[in-house]
Design a protein around this motif. Structure first.
Motif, short mmCIF file in Angstrom:
data_model
loop_
_atom_site.label_atom_id
_atom_site.label_comp_id
_atom_site.label_asym_id
_atom_site.label_seq_id
_atom_site.Cartn_x
_atom_site.Cartn_y
_atom_site.Cartn_z
N GLU A 192 0.84 -1.17 -0.01
CA GLU A 192 0.05 -0.03 0.02
C GLU A 192 0.77 1.16 -0.23
O GLU A 192 0.42 2.10 -0.79
CB GLU A 192 -0.84 0.04 0.97
CG GLU A 192 -2.00 -1.24 1.11
CD GLU A 192 -2.98 -0.99 -0.01
OE1 GLU A 192 -3.16 0.15 -0.45
OE2 GLU A 192 -3.43 -1.92 -0.65
N LYS A 210 -0.15 -7.28 -5.73
CA LYS A 210 -1.25 -7.13 -4.70
C LYS A 210 -2.23 -8.21 -5.51
O LYS A 210 -3.01 -8.76 -4.62
CB LYS A 210 -1.73 -5.83 -4.90
CG LYS A 210 -2.76 -5.52 -3.99
CD LYS A 210 -2.82 -3.84 -4.16
CE LYS A 210 -3.87 -3.59 -2.96
NZ LYS A 210 -4.23 -2.15 -3.02
N ALA A 211 -2.41 -8.23 -6.61
CA ALA A 211 -3.01 -9.13 -7.28
C ALA A 211 -3.16 -10.88 -7.03
O ALA A 211 -3.79 -11.60 -6.41
CB ALA A 211 -3.45 -9.29 -8.78
N ALA A 223 -3.93 -11.19 -3.10
CA ALA A 223 -5.28 -11.30 -3.27
C ALA A 223 -5.79 -12.83 -3.75
O ALA A 223 -6.54 -13.56 -3.06
CB ALA A 223 -6.10 -10.35 -3.99
N GLU A 281 -9.53 -13.94 -2.44
CA GLU A 281 -10.24 -12.81 -2.93
C GLU A 281 -10.19 -12.63 -4.45
O GLU A 281 -9.47 -11.88 -5.11
CB GLU A 281 -9.70 -11.39 -2.06
CG GLU A 281 -9.83 -11.67 -0.50
CD GLU A 281 -8.77 -10.78 -0.01
OE1 GLU A 281 -8.30 -9.81 -0.72
OE2 GLU A 281 -8.70 -10.83 1.18
N ASP A 287 -12.40 -11.98 -7.03
CA ASP A 287 -12.72 -10.89 -7.67
C ASP A 287 -11.84 -9.56 -7.61
O ASP A 287 -11.62 -8.88 -8.73
CB ASP A 287 -14.23 -10.32 -7.05
CG ASP A 287 -15.16 -11.23 -7.34
OD1 ASP A 287 -14.95 -12.06 -8.14
OD2 ASP A 287 -16.23 -11.07 -6.78
N THR A 288 -11.58 -9.31 -6.50
CA THR A 288 -10.13 -8.27 -6.04
C THR A 288 -8.95 -8.75 -7.04
O THR A 288 -8.57 -7.86 -7.71
CB THR A 288 -9.81 -8.38 -4.58
OG1 THR A 288 -10.89 -7.97 -3.92
CG2 THR A 288 -8.90 -7.23 -4.71
N ALA A 289 -8.56 -9.85 -6.83
CA ALA A 289 -7.49 -10.09 -7.76
C ALA A 289 -7.78 -10.12 -9.38
O ALA A 289 -6.79 -9.55 -10.16
CB ALA A 289 -7.12 -11.81 -7.57
N ARG A 328 -9.57 -7.83 -10.65
CA ARG A 328 -9.64 -6.56 -10.96
C ARG A 328 -8.11 -5.83 -11.11
O ARG A 328 -7.64 -5.22 -12.08
CB ARG A 328 -10.34 -5.63 -9.88
CG ARG A 328 -11.89 -5.63 -10.07
CD ARG A 328 -12.55 -4.64 -9.15
NE ARG A 328 -12.22 -4.66 -7.89
CZ ARG A 328 -12.86 -5.44 -7.08
NH1 ARG A 328 -13.89 -6.39 -7.41
NH2 ARG A 328 -12.58 -5.42 -5.66
N LEU A 329 -7.62 -6.30 -10.00
CA LEU A 329 -6.06 -5.91 -10.12
C LEU A 329 -5.23 -6.51 -11.12
O LEU A 329 -4.36 -5.84 -11.93
CB LEU A 329 -5.39 -6.55 -8.81
CG LEU A 329 -6.01 -5.71 -7.40
CD1 LEU A 329 -5.34 -6.24 -6.13
CD2 LEU A 329 -5.32 -4.21 -7.53
N ARG A 388 -5.78 -4.47 -14.39
CA ARG A 388 -5.14 -3.25 -14.20
C ARG A 388 -3.42 -3.45 -14.58
O ARG A 388 -3.08 -2.75 -15.33
CB ARG A 388 -5.21 -2.57 -12.88
CG ARG A 388 -6.74 -1.85 -12.68
CD ARG A 388 -6.71 -1.61 -11.22
NE ARG A 388 -5.69 -0.43 -10.91
CZ ARG A 388 -5.53 -0.27 -9.64
NH1 ARG A 388 -6.22 -0.55 -8.69
NH2 ARG A 388 -4.68 0.88 -9.44
#
Length: 938
Positions: A638, A657-658, A661, A666, A668-670, A672-673, A676
């Motif tokens: 972070e 970060k993905a 996750a 996690e 869905d979070t993974a 999205r990351l 990106r």
């Protein structure tokens, strides 16, 4: 004429004032806060801030942006903001901020600008430690490019300076040339702590209150209606209408309205105001006195008393830029030319005035003089680290060149040299495409036979620009540059080193080694320690990649010593970065962490914490992830992502970060990351990022139960040229590919993976463990689970301290034992060990896979052992922070030591105080010592 121009009554801005007060409260509480105050000209942006600051106890640093079309200093608003501070600065701060203090910079180099930006942020943080700081930047619609870049940096990194509030004013009605500023403000508006505040025109009631305040009595109702109608709620127009004379009249046009007060001045006052309008937004008294005929003091006094001009230190400024614009527009062309010529005569030879001199000479029609002045101003901008302004001024030189036949004699350089300087300025200003085009044009003007050295240096510059752009041709330029310089030429070592660094990335390792060896020898002969050090680093990396790490660590230490002796911070940091990177690759995680933290500290010491720090953060975070210290890794992630929002490093951090996750479940979070990270990833990225993203996407597809999609992702990744030489990143990709091939039943992919593995080098114990895991996964993919292969993989991972990899291998071993009939009892120990590891990690998907297999095999897994929980409920991370609290470190210092944000450190400290049941840090330290909590770090 009214007795006062500005109303003592501040009318109609209660809501806007409350929003500024709320932003200030956030800043003083330690949260970042920036307010972008917009509105049309004359609507009262400056008055709003002035009234807000009137009751503030903050340290106020304020500066305005002059209209850069008339020339002026780069970083002008920041120069003005720091004008009264030199006595409060440390020696290091004065050196770092020299361009903003208008003093000679003691250090140059490509990283000097980064140091300048970080130095100002650090200064604001230091000042805000004693009392809140408000930095006011006015009229940024006129800001030069360097000022915009610095503003962007400060806002995005404002978390590093708690206790600061940035107030930025801009015209929302400025056409055309304000487009870059509007784009910047739109981007900044997306930053979470930035608030946009648009000032509307005043209501009728507010206009009435303003008029009453100016007059000191009740206005005539008929005239008041006219003022309300004609001003349309603009406070500046209200002031101008009321200031028109004893009998308030309403002029026919806006220009007449703004000029009404000027026309009532005595002739000397009108003349000095007209002269000041040509001089720019700010005119020093000495300059105006030399330009104006007659008694300048008396003339200016009449303009100041009428409120047309204001005194600001030793300078005169117009009460509002619109008044200056109206006065300037009212001049006849001949009057303007004559005044520009007089300004040019006065400014000739004045230090720091080259940019304004060039503007006045050009406006006076003196092209030869303007060309020479623009060239000098470009040099001044370069020394001030204002590379965008340097490029703008060099563009002016190039524009004027056809009109000045003896241009080369006037500046002592030919046309190609101007292009060379412009290419370098474009590169440093972050415009590589423009730099590449300028370098190409310059090369076309040079003779390779007679000007070989110049051509070689320019080819090297273009090669590095093409490397950044990923457009091709870089390697040819590097080779051509080296061929043009003979052996023992002072610059040949640097050009060979540049070639070697490019070949390291391409990758062509054998050729890179030869180039680096030559660079080392040439640099040593020339006494170029920085280049020799860089060549040694390249050689060490190449050797370590083929399995020879221990012999290279002394080489990296030697390179670092050479870099330190040469003052080459960038080379020193490169050495630390590669050493941490290589130690991690060989499984020496504790050593890698130590070197990564040394790199972060060195970046901070060099004033490059936010520019170079994230490079070292990538290695620190990677080590923490591999070691299973996921909570620490998440905090550092972070913090690192606050420091960098773009580029390869940001992509790498997104992927990490993905990854975290994903393995925490996690998905869905993974996803999205990962999307990106994919959007940020480019073909010119280095191997770690190029190979990390597809591997991540394939793992995510497998976790979602989409093995065919995972196989589709892996197959094209096998075409990357880096796989042949970057074995550290190849083996993990092959392991994931084998899992995908097995789950999808894709024998074609499996065959391609096996072929790639056969030609992939194994360097060090980590790659050996990956290779053993691949063999076991490939056997399982062929539906021939092999217990012995999994045993070998477990044994390879066991000593390396990679809990996730070990748990995965243990699960594979248990599955193979159950599948091959070895027996249920033989699967108990690996399953229980895997369950312990995954539970401690918080690796939910893998833990669920372990428990599912245990359930199918009817194997009982042990529960968590509460007896092992730390005393007082303190986590391992909190114990680490408690040790630093006991050392007397502040939250900011703890953040720097652990590479987390000061706010995260503060949260941890608050939690520690609560768990220990103490009121402050001193009591916490005493309690820790009393209960023996401060043993050696775990």
């Amino acid at each position: 004429m009214s007795s006062q121009v500005v109303s003592p009554v501040f009318a109609g801005r209660r809501e806007e004032s409350a929003r500024l007060a709320a932003a200030f409260a956030l800043a003083t509480a330690g949260d970042p806060a920036t307010v972008l105050v917009g509105g049309e000209a004359g609507v009262g942006k400056s008055r709003l801030i002035e009234e807000f600051l009137r009751t503030s106890d903050a340290l106020v640093l304020s500066g305005g942006c002059p209209d850069v079309s008339g020339g002026g200093l780069p970083f002008a608003p920041f120069v003005a903001a720091l004008r009264g501070l030199p006595g409060e600065l440390t020696g290091t701060e004065r050196d770092t901020l020299a361009p903003l203090l208008l003093t000679p910079a003691p250090r140059a180099g490509d990283d000097a600008r980064l140091r300048l930006f970080e130095g100002l942020l650090a200064l604001l943080a230091r000042l805000a430690g004693a009392r809140p700081v408000v930095l006011v930047l006015e009229d940024v619609h006129w800001a030069d490019r360097s000022s915009r870049d610095l503003l962007d940096f400060l806002v995005r990194n404002q978390r590093a300076a708690p206790g600061t509030l940035l107030l930025v004013t801009h015209r929302s009605d400025e056409p055309g040339r304000a487009r870059p500023v509007r784009a910047l403000l739109a981007e900044l508006g997306r930053v979470p702590w930035v608030e946009r505040l648009e000032l509307p025109r005043l209501s009728k009631a507010a206009v009435v209150a303003q008029v009453r305040g100016i007059l000191g009595h009740e206005p005539d109702p008929e005239v008041l209606r006219e003022i309300i109608a004609r001003s349309d709620g603009n406070p500046l127009f209200v002031e101008a209408l009321v200031d028109g004379g004893p009998e308030i009249t309403v002029p026919a046009s806006l220009e007449d309205l703004l000029l009404a007060g000027v026309e009532q001045l005595p002739k000397a006052g009108r003349d000095v105001v007209r002269a000041a309008a040509v001089g720019g937004a700010r005119v020093p008294h000495s300059v105006l006195a030399a330009v104006h005929d007659g008694d300048v003091t008396g003339a200016v006094r009449s303009a100041v008393e009428a409120g047309t001009l204001l005194v600001d230190g030793d300078d005169y400024v117009f009460r509002h830029a619109l008044i200056r614009d109206a006065v300037h527009a009212s001049l006849l062309p001949g009057e303007r030319v004559a005044l520009h010529a007089r300004y040019a005569a006065v400014l000739a030879g004045v230090p720091g005035a080259q940019s304004r001199l060039a503007h006045h000479l050009s406006a006076a029609g003196d092209a030869p003089g303007a060309l020479a002045a623009a060239w000098e101003a470009a040099g001044s901008a370069r020394r001030s680290l204002a590379h965008a302004e340097e490029l703008r001024l060099l563009d002016r030189v190039l524009e004027l060149w056809p009109d000045v036949p003896d241009g080369a004699e006037r500046i002592g350089h030919d046309h190609a040299a101007v292009l060379e300087h412009a290419a370098r300025a474009a590169a440093l200003a972050g415009e590589p495409e423009r730099g590449e085009r300028l370098a190409t044009v310059a090369l076309a003007e040079l003779d390779r036979g007679r000007q070989g050295a110049r051509v070689a240096l320019l080819l090297d510059q273009r090669a590095r620009l093409r490397g950044r752009l990923g457009t091709g041709g870089a390697l040819d330029d590097h080779h051509a540059a080296v061929r043009l310089l003979p052996a023992r030429h002072p610059a040949r070592g640097a050009l060979l080193n540049s070639l070697a660094e490019h070949l390291l990335v391409v990758p062509l390792p054998d050729e890179a080694r030869r180039a680096a060896e030559l660079a080392r020898d040439e640099a040593h002969a020339a006494g170029d320690d920085a280049t020799e050090a860089s060549a040694l680093i390249t050689l060490a990396v190449l050797a370590a990649r083929i399995g020879d790490l221990d012999a290279q660590l002394p080489l990296l230490a030697k390179a670092r010593a050479l870099a330190e002796s040469a003052g080459a911070d960038g080379v020193r940091l490169r050495s630390l970065r590669f050493e941490a990177h290589l130690l991690q690759a060989y499984g020496r995680l504790a050593e890698s962490e130590e070197i990564a933290r040394r790199g972060l500290a060195a970046a901070h010491e060099a004033g490059l914490a936010r520019s170079a720090g994230p490079d070292h953060a990538v290695d620190l975070i990677g080590t923490l992830l591999l070691a299973g210290r996921w909570a620490e890794a998440a905090e550092s992630l972070e913090h690192a992502m606050e420091l960098t929002q773009q580029g390869t490093i940001h992509t790498h951090l997104l992927a990490y970060k993905a990854y975290l996750a994903l393995h925490r479940g996690e998905l869905d979070t993974a996803a999205r990351l990962a999307a990106r990270a994919r959007a940020h990833n480019t073909g010119s990225a280095p191997p770690p990022t190029l190979l990390l993203v597809p591997r991540l996407e394939a793992e995510l597809a497998l976790a979602r139960g989409e093995p065919a999609e995972a196989a589709r992702i892996i197959l094209p990744a096998l075409e990357f040229p880096h796989l042949a030489v970057s074995s550290r990143f190849t083996w993990p990709l092959l392991v994931v590919g084998a899992r995908a091939a097995g789950a999808a039943g894709d024998l074609t992919l499996l065959g391609a993976l096996i072929d790639q593995a056969a030609g992939t080098r194994i360097a060090g114990p980590v790659q050996a463990a990956e290779a053993r895991t691949f063999e076991a996964e490939a056997a399982r993919a062929r539906q021939r689970p092999d217990e012995a292969l999994w045993e070998t993989a477990v044994a390879a991972w066991e000593p390396l301290g990679h809990p996730l990899h070990l748990a995965t291998a243990l699960l594979g071993l248990a599955g193979a034992r159950l599948a091959t009939g070895t027996g249920r009892d033989a699967a108990v120990l690996p399953l229980r060990r895997a369950a312990e590891l995954t539970a401690a990690l918080g690796a939910r998907p893998l833990h669920e896979a372990v428990t599912a297999l245990a359930r199918r095999a009817r194997i009982a897994l042990p529960g968590e052992d509460d007896a092992e929980r730390p005393r007082f409920g303190l986590t391992a991370r909190e114990l680490d922070i408690l040790r630093l609290v006991a050392e007397g470190l502040s939250n900011r210092e703890i953040g720097e030591r652990l590479f987390i944000s000061p706010k995260t450190a503060s949260v941890h400290v608050s939690n520690i105080l609560g768990k220990l049941g103490v009121a402050n840090r001193v009591e916490a330290a005493a309690t820790a010592h009393r209960h023996g909590l401060l043993g050696p770090p775990e």
